[in-house]
Design a protein around this motif. Sequence first.
Motif, PDB file in Angstrom:
ATOM      1  N   GLU A 190       0.803  -1.207   0.000  1.00 28.30           N
ATOM      2  CA  GLU A 190       0.000   0.000   0.000  1.00 28.30           C
ATOM      3  C   GLU A 190       0.844   1.268   0.000  1.00 28.30           C
ATOM      4  O   GLU A 190       0.473   2.265  -0.595  1.00 28.30           O
ATOM      5  CB  GLU A 190      -0.929   0.002   1.225  1.00 28.30           C
ATOM      6  N   SER A 191       1.963   1.259   0.704  1.00 24.83           N
ATOM      7  CA  SER A 191       2.777   2.467   0.815  1.00 24.83           C
ATOM      8  C   SER A 191       4.238   2.077   0.923  1.00 24.83           C
ATOM      9  O   SER A 191       4.836   2.107   1.995  1.00 24.83           O
ATOM     10  CB  SER A 191       2.354   3.289   2.044  1.00 24.83           C
ATOM     11  N   PRO A 210       8.415   5.700   7.721  1.00 24.31           N
ATOM     12  CA  PRO A 210       7.075   5.106   7.733  1.00 24.31           C
ATOM     13  C   PRO A 210       6.970   3.823   6.927  1.00 24.31           C
ATOM     14  O   PRO A 210       5.994   3.090   7.054  1.00 24.31           O
ATOM     15  CB  PRO A 210       6.206   6.205   7.106  1.00 24.31           C
ATOM     16  N   TYR A 211       7.978   3.543   6.102  1.00 22.18           N
ATOM     17  CA  TYR A 211       7.913   2.377   5.232  1.00 22.18           C
ATOM     18  C   TYR A 211       8.367   1.114   5.957  1.00 22.18           C
ATOM     19  O   TYR A 211       9.180   1.173   6.866  1.00 22.18           O
ATOM     20  CB  TYR A 211       8.772   2.591   3.980  1.00 22.18           C
ATOM     21  N   ASP A 212       7.856  -0.024   5.498  1.00 21.49           N
ATOM     22  CA  ASP A 212       8.160  -1.299   6.146  1.00 21.49           C
ATOM     23  C   ASP A 212       9.432  -1.904   5.549  1.00 21.49           C
ATOM     24  O   ASP A 212       9.417  -2.984   4.962  1.00 21.49           O
ATOM     25  CB  ASP A 212       6.970  -2.251   5.993  1.00 21.49           C
ATOM     26  N   PHE A 213      10.542  -1.183   5.700  1.00 23.74           N
ATOM     27  CA  PHE A 213      11.841  -1.658   5.274  1.00 23.74           C
ATOM     28  C   PHE A 213      12.661  -2.054   6.500  1.00 23.74           C
ATOM     29  O   PHE A 213      12.401  -1.588   7.608  1.00 23.74           O
ATOM     30  CB  PHE A 213      12.596  -0.579   4.490  1.00 23.74           C
ATOM     31  N   ALA A 214      13.666  -2.879   6.276  1.00 22.86           N
ATOM     32  CA  ALA A 214      14.515  -3.289   7.388  1.00 22.86           C
ATOM     33  C   ALA A 214      15.265  -2.103   7.983  1.00 22.86           C
ATOM     34  O   ALA A 214      15.461  -2.013   9.185  1.00 22.86           O
ATOM     35  CB  ALA A 214      15.489  -4.363   6.935  1.00 22.86           C
ATOM     36  N   GLU A 218      16.236   9.272   7.064  1.00 22.71           N
ATOM     37  CA  GLU A 218      15.349  10.430   6.968  1.00 22.71           C
ATOM     38  C   GLU A 218      14.913  10.733   5.550  1.00 22.71           C
ATOM     39  O   GLU A 218      13.798  11.186   5.304  1.00 22.71           O
ATOM     40  CB  GLU A 218      16.057  11.660   7.552  1.00 22.71           C
ATOM     41  N   GLY A 219      15.797  10.480   4.579  1.00 26.62           N
ATOM     42  CA  GLY A 219      15.519  10.879   3.213  1.00 26.62           C
ATOM     43  C   GLY A 219      15.808  12.350   2.994  1.00 26.62           C
ATOM     44  O   GLY A 219      16.180  13.090   3.911  1.00 26.62           O
ATOM     45  N   LEU A 220      15.614  12.804   1.760  1.00 25.46           N
ATOM     46  CA  LEU A 220      15.921  14.178   1.394  1.00 25.46           C
ATOM     47  C   LEU A 220      14.717  15.102   1.482  1.00 25.46           C
ATOM     48  O   LEU A 220      14.873  16.322   1.437  1.00 25.46           O
ATOM     49  CB  LEU A 220      16.477  14.215  -0.033  1.00 25.46           C
ATOM     50  N   HIS A 221      13.514  14.518   1.591  1.00 25.33           N
ATOM     51  CA  HIS A 221      12.300  15.324   1.557  1.00 25.33           C
ATOM     52  C   HIS A 221      11.186  14.534   2.221  1.00 25.33           C
ATOM     53  O   HIS A 221      11.172  13.294   2.174  1.00 25.33           O
ATOM     54  CB  HIS A 221      11.931  15.660   0.106  1.00 25.33           C
ATOM     55  N   THR A 222      10.240  15.249   2.829  1.00 26.45           N
ATOM     56  CA  THR A 222       9.139  14.563   3.507  1.00 26.45           C
ATOM     57  C   THR A 222       8.231  13.808   2.540  1.00 26.45           C
ATOM     58  O   THR A 222       7.448  12.964   2.978  1.00 26.45           O
ATOM     59  CB  THR A 222       8.293  15.569   4.302  1.00 26.45           C
ATOM     60  N   SER A 223       8.340  14.067   1.244  1.00 28.49           N
ATOM     61  CA  SER A 223       7.543  13.311   0.276  1.00 28.49           C
ATOM     62  C   SER A 223       8.124  11.930   0.002  1.00 28.49           C
ATOM     63  O   SER A 223       7.444  11.059  -0.546  1.00 28.49           O
ATOM     64  CB  SER A 223       7.429  14.084  -1.045  1.00 28.49           C
ATOM     65  N   LEU A 224       9.379  11.681   0.386  1.00 24.62           N
ATOM     66  CA  LEU A 224      10.021  10.368   0.245  1.00 24.62           C
ATOM     67  C   LEU A 224      10.942  10.166   1.452  1.00 24.62           C
ATOM     68  O   LEU A 224      12.165  10.257   1.343  1.00 24.62           O
ATOM     69  CB  LEU A 224      10.803  10.278  -1.067  1.00 24.62           C
ATOM     70  N   PRO A 225      10.349   9.896   2.628  1.00 25.51           N
ATOM     71  CA  PRO A 225      11.112   9.875   3.876  1.00 25.51           C
ATOM     72  C   PRO A 225      11.825   8.560   4.135  1.00 25.51           C
ATOM     73  O   PRO A 225      11.480   7.801   5.042  1.00 25.51           O
ATOM     74  CB  PRO A 225      10.040  10.154   4.926  1.00 25.51           C
ATOM     75  N   VAL A 226      12.862   8.291   3.357  1.00 20.25           N
ATOM     76  CA  VAL A 226      13.669   7.084   3.554  1.00 20.25           C
ATOM     77  C   VAL A 226      15.019   7.296   2.885  1.00 20.25           C
ATOM     78  O   VAL A 226      15.115   7.944   1.842  1.00 20.25           O
ATOM     79  CB  VAL A 226      12.961   5.836   2.983  1.00 20.25           C
ATOM     80  N   GLY A 227      16.063   6.779   3.522  1.00 24.46           N
ATOM     81  CA  GLY A 227      17.368   6.756   2.886  1.00 24.46           C
ATOM     82  C   GLY A 227      18.250   7.938   3.211  1.00 24.46           C
ATOM     83  O   GLY A 227      18.106   8.611   4.237  1.00 24.46           O
TER      84      GLY A 227
END
Length: 391
Positions: A190-191, A210-214, A218-227
Amino acid sequence: MKFLDKEEQQLRQSKLQQFIREQGFDGLLVSSNANLYYVAGAVYAGYAYVPAEGDTLYLVRRPVGIEHPQVVYIRKPEQIVDALTAAGIAKPSRIALELDRLPYNMAKRLQAALNVETVFNGSPILSQSRSVKTPCEVELLRQSGIRHSNSYQRIPSVFEVGMTDVEFQIEMERVLRCDGCLGIFRISGESMELYMGNVLSGDNADTPTPYDFAMGGEGLHTSLPVGCNGTVLRYGNTLMVDMNGNFTGYMTDMTRSFRIGDVPQLALDAHQLSIDIHNRLREAIRPGFTAAEAYNLAAAMVADAGLDDYFMGHRQKAGFIGHGVGIEVNELPVLAPRSKDVFRAGNVIALEPKFVIPGVGAVGIESTYLVTESGLECLTEFPEELADLCQ
């Protein structure tokens, strides 16, 4: 556009049809890109209809010009029944759709177009079929694994102390794309979103996502908050590299961790434990062994070492240590404590027992394995030690 050869198409079709008949369905209508690629060997706009008996029909809207004996062109879903009838396929009364993936309005439109009172969820059928790879699929994964490993050999050459994690990831993205990586990182759910992979260093490895990754970031932007988030790669930190392995439409999943100079003994111990868990699971996992047993075995090793606080995250923890891979990076089986999955020969899985050490970064490895009758065969052979990028 090239579709699967007849032998491979029939092999995948027969697996699906067994599930279709077991569920009492007349047929399965496939619509998502990932599953069209599985059924047809190509992505197109349209559908694939897999009947309980007989040959699959490819119902294509775009692109034009496909010449294949099982291809029928349609303009809209309302033409599906007529296309089936013209091909000598009886109109289905019990039909399965990809209800885990279809938007509600499209599911209702297809139901009306097929003139059926009820539609059933065929997504589990596709997931189960895809979880056991054919020899052709295994070969595509082998090719991705070799090319993935070759790209990782260039990690030391693109690294410089003082560069940011973003700069490093961009260099690795270039390496991978130049080596033939397709770029797209297919993920079901779903996300679940990610661009070309995950690079983590220092305290950013401990930032929840928020993603279900191991692992998060933080990511570079709140629109893609990972990595990666612009963290400077400094002495005393680790660098975890988990980049895209999609070279053939079937992707391998591989993580390797590196140190930037000296790191605390805790990080070295946790990294070695990750390697030890891999080695233990390579001995234990066979057809018939359960995914829950695999998780519990790893968790017991972590508890014995006293490293629970850092296992699969520190501030936020992942609830699994591995997953199936193939066309998408999160397929069955799932190695989690309450998983009902049982390993079968032909499963391809990624094992990723990882640790986050506050103030240092993430450590541990991830490799992709083929489940065989005699154990696990690694498809991503690459050095596993916590190598120093400064040497």
